[in-house]
Design a protein around this motif. Sequence first.
Motif, mmCIF file in Angstrom:
data_model
loop_
_atom_site.group_PDB
_atom_site.id
_atom_site.type_symbol
_atom_site.label_atom_id
_atom_site.label_comp_id
_atom_site.label_asym_id
_atom_site.label_seq_id
_atom_site.Cartn_x
_atom_site.Cartn_y
_atom_site.Cartn_z
ATOM 1 N N GLY A 23 61.423 29.368 16.728
ATOM 2 C CA GLY A 23 60.758 30.649 16.962
ATOM 3 C C GLY A 23 61.317 31.309 18.206
ATOM 4 N N PHE A 24 61.468 30.538 19.271
ATOM 5 C CA PHE A 24 62.029 31.030 20.528
ATOM 6 C C PHE A 24 63.467 31.514 20.311
ATOM 7 C CE2 PHE A 24 64.338 29.930 24.519
ATOM 8 C CZ PHE A 24 63.706 30.821 25.368
ATOM 9 N N HIS A 25 64.255 30.709 19.587
ATOM 10 C CA HIS A 25 65.661 31.041 19.315
ATOM 11 C C HIS A 25 65.768 32.342 18.505
ATOM 12 C CE1 HIS A 25 69.910 30.143 18.761
ATOM 13 N NE2 HIS A 25 69.788 30.343 17.460
ATOM 14 N N MET A 29 67.422 35.822 19.840
ATOM 15 C CA MET A 29 68.661 36.282 19.215
ATOM 16 C C MET A 29 68.490 37.580 18.422
ATOM 17 S SD MET A 29 71.121 34.396 19.994
ATOM 18 C CE MET A 29 71.153 33.064 21.154
ATOM 19 N N ASN A 30 67.289 37.825 17.903
ATOM 20 C CA ASN A 30 67.138 38.955 16.971
ATOM 21 C C ASN A 30 66.143 40.035 17.375
ATOM 22 O OD1 ASN A 30 68.895 37.875 14.815
ATOM 23 N ND2 ASN A 30 67.358 36.267 14.704
ATOM 24 N N MET A 31 65.183 39.713 18.229
ATOM 25 C CA MET A 31 64.088 40.663 18.473
ATOM 26 C C MET A 31 64.239 41.383 19.823
ATOM 27 S SD MET A 31 62.298 40.219 15.768
ATOM 28 C CE MET A 31 62.396 39.088 14.408
ATOM 29 N N HIS A 32 65.333 42.093 19.986
ATOM 30 C CA HIS A 32 65.601 42.703 21.290
ATOM 31 C C HIS A 32 64.671 43.879 21.596
ATOM 32 C CE1 HIS A 32 69.710 40.843 20.340
ATOM 33 N NE2 HIS A 32 68.961 39.992 21.011
ATOM 34 N N ALA A 33 64.362 44.683 20.581
ATOM 35 C CA ALA A 33 63.453 45.823 20.794
ATOM 36 C C ALA A 33 62.056 45.327 21.153
ATOM 37 C CB ALA A 33 63.409 46.687 19.541
ATOM 38 N N VAL B 80 65.292 35.127 8.817
ATOM 39 C CA VAL B 80 64.099 35.311 9.654
ATOM 40 C C VAL B 80 62.840 35.309 8.773
ATOM 41 C CG1 VAL B 80 62.894 36.910 11.212
ATOM 42 C CG2 VAL B 80 65.343 36.516 11.486
ATOM 43 N N VAL B 81 62.918 35.997 7.628
ATOM 44 C CA VAL B 81 61.778 36.036 6.682
ATOM 45 C C VAL B 81 61.467 34.613 6.203
ATOM 46 C CG1 VAL B 81 61.061 36.798 4.374
ATOM 47 C CG2 VAL B 81 62.157 38.414 5.924
ATOM 48 N N GLY B 82 62.511 33.878 5.851
ATOM 49 C CA GLY B 82 62.345 32.497 5.383
ATOM 50 C C GLY B 82 61.705 31.631 6.448
ATOM 51 N N PHE B 83 62.148 31.818 7.700
ATOM 52 C CA PHE B 83 61.590 31.031 8.807
ATOM 53 C C PHE B 83 60.110 31.351 9.017
ATOM 54 C CE2 PHE B 83 60.442 31.214 13.372
ATOM 55 C CZ PHE B 83 60.227 29.860 13.553
#
Lengths: 124, 144
Positions: A23-25, A29-33, B80-83
């Motif tokens: 979750g942290f990773h 990596m993806n949730m910059h906004a 991400v959806v899968g996770f």
Amino acid sequence: MMRESLLWASFMKAALLLVIMLGFHMVMMNMHALLGFFGLHLGDVLEYSSVMERAASPLWTLYYVIFLAVALYHGLYGFRSILLETFPGSNAITIINSFVLIVGSIAFIYGTYILIQSYMLGGV
Amino acid sequence: MEKRVHRDNHLGLKGWAIAGKYGAERYLYLLHRITGLGLLTYLLLHVYVTGVRIQGEAAWAAKMAAVGTPFFKFGEFLVVVGFIFHALNGIRLLIVEFGYCIGKPERQEYPYVTSVTKQRPLTIAVLVLAGLLIALSGLEFFIL
């Protein structure tokens, strides 16, 4: 051979650890906004300098080694369960166990090698 | 004497989805397996792809350019959806595994209430939360 109940308990503990670590990773990596909304600006985390900066940190290296081990264990144990259910039979158990162990070992050794190499390169 | 006919009751992969009157949780179980297999495949590919960094900046930049296309971006969104689904449904399974949210054993009287029905609110809560987080991720990936 380890008792199946111990493997199962470890699988569940790994699941809880993974929710936090993956979750942290994923957020990093993806949730910059989203992070920006909370006042956290990490920049381009996939830029080479940023990747190697993290690689040079012993704490990040340790984090990723543990993360890799936990993720491989949880994922491959789950895969093993599916394979054992799909291919029942006493002969299949040995083949499936060996297959999962070999894939896991190769991925862990390769991933750890990359992390150690990156640590040494990033530290230069 | 009546001839005994051996019936193979091992359904294999087909049994994951079709073997009778399955409830909603059975399909969540199917989705849990599919997302789990997807995440494992991604993990192995991810370890391989990110290993390129030890070959230097040029090799890393080339690999990032190759996986920076809209196709791969959508693939990353699916990961991400899968996770999100796998993690939240997994937490539900752990809660149920430890005996929470399924009620206490009781004498059955019609209309029968099973433990599956008793944990249904948890299932609904998990699905609502997963939907919200997936929508938030969609905003992050494609709009913001």
